[in-house]
Enzyme design. Structure first.
Site, PDB file in Angstrom:
ATOM      1  N   SER A   1       0.863  -1.179   0.000  1.00 29.86           N
ATOM      2  CA  SER A   1       0.000   0.000   0.000  1.00 29.86           C
ATOM      3  C   SER A   1       0.903   1.234   0.000  1.00 29.86           C
ATOM      4  O   SER A   1       0.947   2.007   0.932  1.00 29.86           O
ATOM      5  CB  SER A   1      -0.912  -0.005   1.229  1.00 29.86           C
ATOM      6  OG  SER A   1      -0.166   0.048   2.424  1.00 29.86           O
TER       7      SER A   1
ATOM      8  N   HIS B   1      -3.307  -6.049   2.512  1.00 33.51           N
ATOM      9  CA  HIS B   1      -2.416  -7.121   2.985  1.00 33.51           C
ATOM     10  C   HIS B   1      -3.145  -8.451   3.169  1.00 33.51           C
ATOM     11  O   HIS B   1      -2.580  -9.407   3.696  1.00 33.51           O
ATOM     12  CB  HIS B   1      -1.746  -6.723   4.309  1.00 33.51           C
ATOM     13  CG  HIS B   1      -0.840  -5.541   4.152  1.00 33.51           C
ATOM     14  ND1 HIS B   1      -0.343  -4.828   5.222  1.00 33.51           N
ATOM     15  CD2 HIS B   1      -0.342  -4.937   3.046  1.00 33.51           C
ATOM     16  CE1 HIS B   1       0.415  -3.842   4.783  1.00 33.51           C
ATOM     17  NE2 HIS B   1       0.431  -3.878   3.466  1.00 33.51           N
TER      18      HIS B   1
ATOM     19  N   GLU C   1      -4.477  -2.766   9.338  1.00 35.35           N
ATOM     20  CA  GLU C   1      -3.723  -3.346  10.451  1.00 35.35           C
ATOM     21  C   GLU C   1      -4.409  -3.092  11.791  1.00 35.35           C
ATOM     22  O   GLU C   1      -4.740  -1.949  12.107  1.00 35.35           O
ATOM     23  CB  GLU C   1      -2.312  -2.732  10.502  1.00 35.35           C
ATOM     24  CG  GLU C   1      -1.566  -2.927   9.200  1.00 35.35           C
ATOM     25  CD  GLU C   1      -0.258  -2.155   9.127  1.00 35.35           C
ATOM     26  OE1 GLU C   1       0.261  -1.722  10.178  1.00 35.35           O
ATOM     27  OE2 GLU C   1       0.239  -1.975   8.000  1.00 35.35           O
TER      28      GLU C   1
ATOM     29  N   GLU D   1       1.673  -9.546   6.812  1.00 36.82           N
ATOM     30  CA  GLU D   1       2.535  -9.184   7.937  1.00 36.82           C
ATOM     31  C   GLU D   1       2.415 -10.179   9.086  1.00 36.82           C
ATOM     32  O   GLU D   1       2.743  -9.880  10.239  1.00 36.82           O
ATOM     33  CB  GLU D   1       2.236  -7.751   8.389  1.00 36.82           C
ATOM     34  CG  GLU D   1       2.525  -6.758   7.262  1.00 36.82           C
ATOM     35  CD  GLU D   1       2.431  -5.300   7.675  1.00 36.82           C
ATOM     36  OE1 GLU D   1       1.927  -5.015   8.774  1.00 36.82           O
ATOM     37  OE2 GLU D   1       2.880  -4.456   6.885  1.00 36.82           O
TER      38      GLU D   1
ATOM     39  N   ASP E   1      -3.797   0.814  11.727  1.00 39.07           N
ATOM     40  CA  ASP E   1      -3.386   1.481  10.500  1.00 39.07           C
ATOM     41  C   ASP E   1      -4.505   1.256   9.504  1.00 39.07           C
ATOM     42  O   ASP E   1      -4.708   0.147   9.017  1.00 39.07           O
ATOM     43  CB  ASP E   1      -2.061   0.927   9.956  1.00 39.07           C
ATOM     44  CG  ASP E   1      -1.658   1.624   8.652  1.00 39.07           C
ATOM     45  OD1 ASP E   1      -2.359   2.577   8.244  1.00 39.07           O
ATOM     46  OD2 ASP E   1      -0.643   1.218   8.040  1.00 39.07           O
TER      47      ASP E   1
ATOM     48  N   GLU F   1      -3.222   5.323  12.401  1.00 39.48           N
ATOM     49  CA  GLU F   1      -2.367   5.700  11.267  1.00 39.48           C
ATOM     50  C   GLU F   1      -3.197   5.792   9.996  1.00 39.48           C
ATOM     51  O   GLU F   1      -4.121   4.992   9.792  1.00 39.48           O
ATOM     52  CB  GLU F   1      -1.284   4.620  11.134  1.00 39.48           C
ATOM     53  CG  GLU F   1      -0.334   4.798   9.957  1.00 39.48           C
ATOM     54  CD  GLU F   1       0.624   3.614   9.869  1.00 39.48           C
ATOM     55  OE1 GLU F   1       0.923   2.992  10.909  1.00 39.48           O
ATOM     56  OE2 GLU F   1       1.057   3.298   8.749  1.00 39.48           O
TER      57      GLU F   1
ATOM     58  N   ASP G   1       1.448   8.206   7.480  1.00 41.40           N
ATOM     59  CA  ASP G   1       2.340   7.292   6.740  1.00 41.40           C
ATOM     60  C   ASP G   1       2.341   7.722   5.275  1.00 41.40           C
ATOM     61  O   ASP G   1       3.248   8.439   4.836  1.00 41.40           O
ATOM     62  CB  ASP G   1       1.846   5.845   6.934  1.00 41.40           C
ATOM     63  CG  ASP G   1       2.550   4.848   6.035  1.00 41.40           C
ATOM     64  OD1 ASP G   1       3.589   5.195   5.438  1.00 41.40           O
ATOM     65  OD2 ASP G   1       2.065   3.700   5.906  1.00 41.40           O
TER      66      ASP G   1
ATOM     67  N   LYS H   1       9.688   5.097   7.544  1.00 41.87           N
ATOM     68  CA  LYS H   1      10.062   3.952   6.727  1.00 41.87           C
ATOM     69  C   LYS H   1      11.271   4.340   5.891  1.00 41.87           C
ATOM     70  O   LYS H   1      11.186   5.260   5.061  1.00 41.87           O
ATOM     71  CB  LYS H   1       8.914   3.584   5.790  1.00 41.87           C
ATOM     72  CG  LYS H   1       7.680   2.989   6.487  1.00 41.87           C
ATOM     73  CD  LYS H   1       6.518   2.924   5.511  1.00 41.87           C
ATOM     74  CE  LYS H   1       5.409   2.005   5.976  1.00 41.87           C
ATOM     75  NZ  LYS H   1       4.193   2.152   5.128  1.00 41.87           N
TER      76      LYS H   1
ATOM     77  N   HIS I   1       8.544  -1.256   9.544  1.00 44.39           N
ATOM     78  CA  HIS I   1       8.885  -2.182   8.452  1.00 44.39           C
ATOM     79  C   HIS I   1       8.024  -1.847   7.228  1.00 44.39           C
ATOM     80  O   HIS I   1       7.246  -0.894   7.260  1.00 44.39           O
ATOM     81  CB  HIS I   1       8.586  -3.623   8.907  1.00 44.39           C
ATOM     82  CG  HIS I   1       7.119  -3.871   9.146  1.00 44.39           C
ATOM     83  ND1 HIS I   1       6.553  -5.114   9.174  1.00 44.39           N
ATOM     84  CD2 HIS I   1       6.078  -2.995   9.359  1.00 44.39           C
ATOM     85  CE1 HIS I   1       5.255  -5.013   9.377  1.00 44.39           C
ATOM     86  NE2 HIS I   1       4.938  -3.751   9.507  1.00 44.39           N
TER      87      HIS I   1
ATOM     88  N   LYS J   1       6.688  -0.627  14.667  1.00 42.27           N
ATOM     89  CA  LYS J   1       5.737  -1.640  14.178  1.00 42.27           C
ATOM     90  C   LYS J   1       6.466  -2.482  13.159  1.00 42.27           C
ATOM     91  O   LYS J   1       7.063  -1.990  12.210  1.00 42.27           O
ATOM     92  CB  LYS J   1       4.447  -1.023  13.632  1.00 42.27           C
ATOM     93  CG  LYS J   1       4.532  -0.242  12.346  1.00 42.27           C
ATOM     94  CD  LYS J   1       3.133  -0.081  11.742  1.00 42.27           C
ATOM     95  CE  LYS J   1       3.197   0.333  10.299  1.00 42.27           C
ATOM     96  NZ  LYS J   1       1.881   0.375   9.652  1.00 42.27           N
TER      97      LYS J   1
HETATM   98  P1  PGA Z   1       3.069  -1.245   3.131  1.00 42.47           P
HETATM   99  O1  PGA Z   1       2.178  -1.273   4.442  1.00 42.47           O
HETATM  100  O2  PGA Z   1       4.451  -1.616   3.486  1.00 42.47           O
HETATM  101  O3  PGA Z   1       2.365  -2.254   2.249  1.00 42.47           O
HETATM  102  O4  PGA Z   1       2.964   0.159   2.587  1.00 42.47           O
HETATM  103  C1  PGA Z   1       2.639  -0.815   5.668  1.00 42.47           C
HETATM  104  C2  PGA Z   1       1.891   0.412   6.100  1.00 42.47           C
HETATM  105  O5  PGA Z   1       0.973   0.888   5.399  1.00 42.47           O
HETATM  106  O6  PGA Z   1       2.215   0.949   7.154  1.00 42.47           O
HETATM  107 ZN    ZN Z   2       0.585   2.545   6.957  1.00 42.28          ZN
END
Ligand code: PGA
Ligand code: ZN
Length: 424
Positions: free
Chosen positions: A40, A153, A162, A203, A240, A281, A308, A333, A361, A384
């Site tokens: 995503s 996911h 999430e 995940e 999230d 998030e 994010d 990230k 991650h 996370k």
């Molecule tokens: P992604 O998901 O690594 O698929 O972007 C993680 C997130 O959205 O935090």
């Molecule tokens: Zn996210």
């Protein structure tokens, strides 16, 4: 002194190619780093270079990124001291010349950047967290464990990407991880008993079909109690939503109905009244700045609002978020911005503005554990990295166990202090 750099294509946790880099120094040190990959992904992330050759890995090969390292980066970095991280990263930005790493690929630049840092730490005979964080690095982050996966996911009807548990009541990271793993196992038996799927998402969290998104929180609350912990004191919740994924033409399509940003915000406020949620998030889409502003104004004092896709670890977007009060925390990230230096700059900027940071991650991961060290080095207090299961996720949590052990009596677990809502 950097003597050699080698790059190769390896596989990530989803079976897709990614970049791995090894850096060799003249003192014999060799260090290795691998690059993660999102599903995503935010529209404003640095460019992850993929070959697009559909004869290999459905077009997802990274041979071009590997080639860019070998042809355009290696020669330029030989002779640098590995500790000259800022200069090395800047050199790569200069070679790239674009504003989104589209030339070399953020996956090429990041692989080298992280491997250089690890080589420098190893050469100085320091753990990575100590090298990056200095003598005062001692704060172990709260593990935000994603035990129920939805959205992009998982192939289910759950909109929220999430559902995380945060063991804020634990005295140490080690005990926090234990409680998370116990709740994970309890959730499996709760799902089984109800005839729900115990299959897993990207995940490592369970991925059942559910009647509503809130139903996930009821199941998790049941699992927490079954495992012998108290909901709201020992263990609290975080989400999230990854709302960009279900946003189109100004409308959020959530639980099958069209909603405005205000309606989504009202939903979150109700959810936070009904459940002990400390952090949400991407509650809204990556370009819905006014929606974010409204939500942060109404719940920001109580709930952490984390950007994010909104911020993509980009100092310019974080600066705008700070100025507009569009959130109060940043998801960090490394591959969204594409170099270690810029990642550390983003954390610095956020912290100086009073924003919290959550180290993160990607849904596509490797055995690389750099983010565990980064979480302690920056003292951000939250990480996370998925469920407390599957080696791609657990590798990071296990590295935090080692760091806590190395710190000994100096270690402090962020715990309840990490979030405003339940701070006593
Ligand atoms: P992604 O998901 O690594 O698929 O972007 C993680 C997130 O959205 O935090
Ligand atoms: Zn996210």
């Amino acid at each position: 002194t950097i003597e050699a750099i080698v790059a190769r294509e390896i596989l990530d946790s989803r079976g897709n190619p990614t970049v791995e880099v090894e850096v060799g120094l003249d003192d014999g040190t060799i260090a290795r780093a691998a690059v993660p990959s999102g599903a995503s992904t935010g529209a404003f992330e640095a460019v992850e270079l993929r070959d697009g050759d559909t004869d290999r890995y459905l077009g997802k090969g990274v041979e071009k990124a590997v080639q860019n390292i070998e042809d355009r980066i290696v020669d330029q970095l030989i002779g640098y001291e590995a500790s000259e991280q800022r200069l090395i990263d800047q050199r790569m930005l200069d070679i790239d010349g674009s504003d989104n790493k589209g030339e070399l690929g953020a996956n090429a630049v990041l692989g080298v950047s992280l491997a250089v840092a690890k080589a420098a730490a190893s050469s100085a005979d320091l753990s990575l967290f100590r090298y990056l964080g200095g003598p005062n690095a001692h704060l172990l982050p709260v593990p935000m464990m994603n035990i129920l996966n939805g959205g992009a996911h998982a192939d289910t009807n759950v909109d929220v990407q999430e559902f995380m548990i945060a063991p804020i009541g634990a005295p140490t990271f080690r005990e926090a991880l234990r409680s998370g793993a116990e709740v994970y196992h309890a959730l499996k038996s709760v799902l089984k008993k109800k005839g729900l799927s115990t299959g897993l998402g990207d995940e490592g969290g369970f991925a059942p079909d559910l009647p509503t998104n809130a139903a996930a929180l009821d199941l998790i609350a049941e699992a927490v109690e079954k495992a012998g912990y108290r909901v709201g004191t020992d263990i609290v919740f975080a989400l999230d939503v990854a709302a960009t994924e279900f946003f189109a033409d100004g409308t959020y399509t959530f639980e099958g109905t069209a909603k405005t940003a205000d309606e989504m915000s009202a939903y979150y406020m109700k959810l936070a009244d009904d459940y002990p949620i400390v952090s949400i998030e991407d509650p809204l889409a990556e370009d819905d700045w006014s929606g974010w502003q409204g939500l942060t104004a109404s719940v920001g004092a109580r709930i952490q609002v984390v950007g994010d896709d909104l911020f993509v670890t980009n100092p310019q977007r974080i600066a705008r978020g700070v100025a507009e009060g569009a959130a109060n925390a940043v998801l960090v990230k490394v591959n969204q911005i594409g170099s270690l230096t810029e990642t550390l700059d983003a954390v610095d900027l956020a912290h100086r503005a009073g924003f919290r940071c959550m180290m993160s991650h990607r849904s596509g991961e490797t055995e690389d554990t750099t983010i565990a060290d980064l979480a302690v080095a920056t003292g951000c207090g939250q990480i996370k990295t998925g469920a407390p299961a599957r080696s791609d996720r657990v590798a990071k949590y296990n590295q935090l166990l080692r760091i806590e052990e190395e710190l000994g009596d100096a270690a402090r677990y962020a715990g309840v202090g990490a979030f405003p809502r339940y701070r006593s």
